[in-house]
Enzyme design. Structure first.
Site, mmCIF file in Angstrom:
data_model
loop_
_atom_site.group_PDB
_atom_site.id
_atom_site.type_symbol
_atom_site.label_atom_id
_atom_site.label_comp_id
_atom_site.label_asym_id
_atom_site.label_seq_id
_atom_site.Cartn_x
_atom_site.Cartn_y
_atom_site.Cartn_z
ATOM 1 N N HIS A 65 -1.345 -12.594 -1.951
ATOM 2 C CA HIS A 65 -2.559 -12.949 -1.209
ATOM 3 C C HIS A 65 -2.550 -14.394 -0.744
ATOM 4 C CE1 HIS A 65 -5.194 -9.451 -2.947
ATOM 5 N NE2 HIS A 65 -4.280 -9.054 -2.080
ATOM 6 N N HIS A 79 0.825 -1.218 0.000
ATOM 7 C CA HIS A 79 0.000 0.000 0.000
ATOM 8 C C HIS A 79 0.854 1.261 0.000
ATOM 9 C CE1 HIS A 79 -4.227 -1.580 1.174
ATOM 10 N NE2 HIS A 79 -3.549 -2.493 0.481
#
Length: 356
Positions: free
Chosen positions: A271, A150
């Site tokens: 992920h 992020h």
């Protein structure tokens, strides 16, 4: 032409050869590798030594690209045989018969400027890695990796904005960064301890911490360059890919950051750890791709319908993405290699560097 020794002494300059795997004794079998540095000393691997006493023909030679001339010459003197500075060829000094070899090269004078490689002190990287490992567990690794993504994911190649710059510390109130406060507290503790030894930017710390998190969970070892500068304000909003994106939107979003479809699919493999439902949440492997191919969310039974984000599920519906999903599902080594390269590119994108 003045000898390299005279130049070294007159200017007081020295530099290490930064490719130790290319150094070897031409008269023996022991390779010299960069195990640890302490005041410029190099330690050798525990490989067979050259015959003792070493033959007088032994010399220490550097085979770095474009550095053919850097080597030592052997001679005999009243104190015995030793390897000495080669006249005009380079500037290596090796203490004959000792386990530690001190290597010096007059790089700025002997080599063209484009061959001079800026090298990160491995001790600084090691200090950061150790600090992170001391507080990080596998259950916290996904949050740290998400923080790295992020922070770097705000990069926009067209606007030349965002990137890995530590601005995430100013952006925790944004919806897409919900829950990252816990990861920040972990790294605040690490940074406080590291800053007592050496100063580290938030950008460098987060980039290294993400790599440590991956390795901790069984993923590839990823080298991270240091020297990033921190931003003093948040990055522009709306730059991260949204969880609701379809494949076309994802590819367009990543293209704006300079990433190909292959790199998009490789980075999505992050992920595989965390609570997305792709296998063991604490193991970094290629289970993400295998489960994508199974499409468990199409089942209405139990929790299978909750696996993955809408953006994860969208990848398998796109032919170009599906091609790479199948490759990574069948070849974890390929996945690790491509993920390593994509992560390095991610944490370098948009970074401002010291001395640049």
């Amino acid at each position: 032409m003045a000898t390299a020794t005279a130049l070294l002494q007159s200017l007081g300059l020295s530099a290490l050869c930064w490719h130790p795997s290319s150094l070897f004794w031409t008269g023996g079998t022991r390779r010299i590798r960069r195990r640890a540095i302490d005041g410029g000393r190099w330690r050798r691997d525990r490989e067979p030594e050259p015959p003792y006493p070493r033959p007088f023909s032994s010399s220490l030679r550097c085979q770095c690209h474009g550095v053919e001339g850097l080597e030592t010459e052997s001679r005999r003197d009243s104190g015995g045989s030793k390897s000495t500075i080669g006249s005009g060829k380079g500037c290596f000094s090796s203490a004959y018969g000792r386990r530690n070899v001190i290597l010096m090269a007059m790089v700025p004078l002997i080599l063209p400027s484009h061959q001079i490689v800026e090298v990160v002190d491995s001790r600084e990287v090691s200090v950061i890695q150790t600090g992170v490992r001391n507080v990080l567990s596998k259950t916290k690794a996904a949050g740290i990796l998400r923080m790295a993504f992020h922070d770097a994911g705000t990069f926009d190649v067209n606007e030349n904005s965002g990137g890995m710059n530590g601005s995430i510390i100013y952006e925790l109130d944004r919806p897409e960064n919900a829950g990252l406060g816990k990861s920040l507290k972990i790294l605040q503790k690490v940074k406080k301890e590291i800053d007592q030894i050496q100063q580290v930017s938030w950008a460098d710390l987060i980039a290294v911490a993400g790599a440590v998190a991956i390795l901790l969970c069984g993923g590839p070892e990823i080298p991270v360059r240091l020297g990033r500068l921190d931003a003093r304000m948040p990055d522009p909003q709306g730059k991260l890919p949204r969880e609701s994106f379809d494949a076309s939107s994802l590819k367009r979003c990543f293209l704006e950051k300079g990433f190909s479809t292959q790199e998009l699919v490789a980075l999505s493999g992050a992920h595989t750890i965390g609570s997305k439902g792709f296998g063991d949440p604490n193991v970094f492997d290629n289970a993400y791709y295998k489960i994508l191919l199974e499409k468990p969310w199409t089942s209405s039974a139990g929790m299978s319908s909750m696996i993955g984000l809408p953006s994860d599920r969208a990848l398998v519906e796109d032919d170009e993405c599906l091609r790479w999903i199948k490759i990574y599902a069948g070849d974890q080594v390929k996945f690790f290699d491509d993920f390593r390269n994509a992560y390095i590119k991610l944490v370098d994108s948009g970074a401002l560097w010291e001395g640049a």
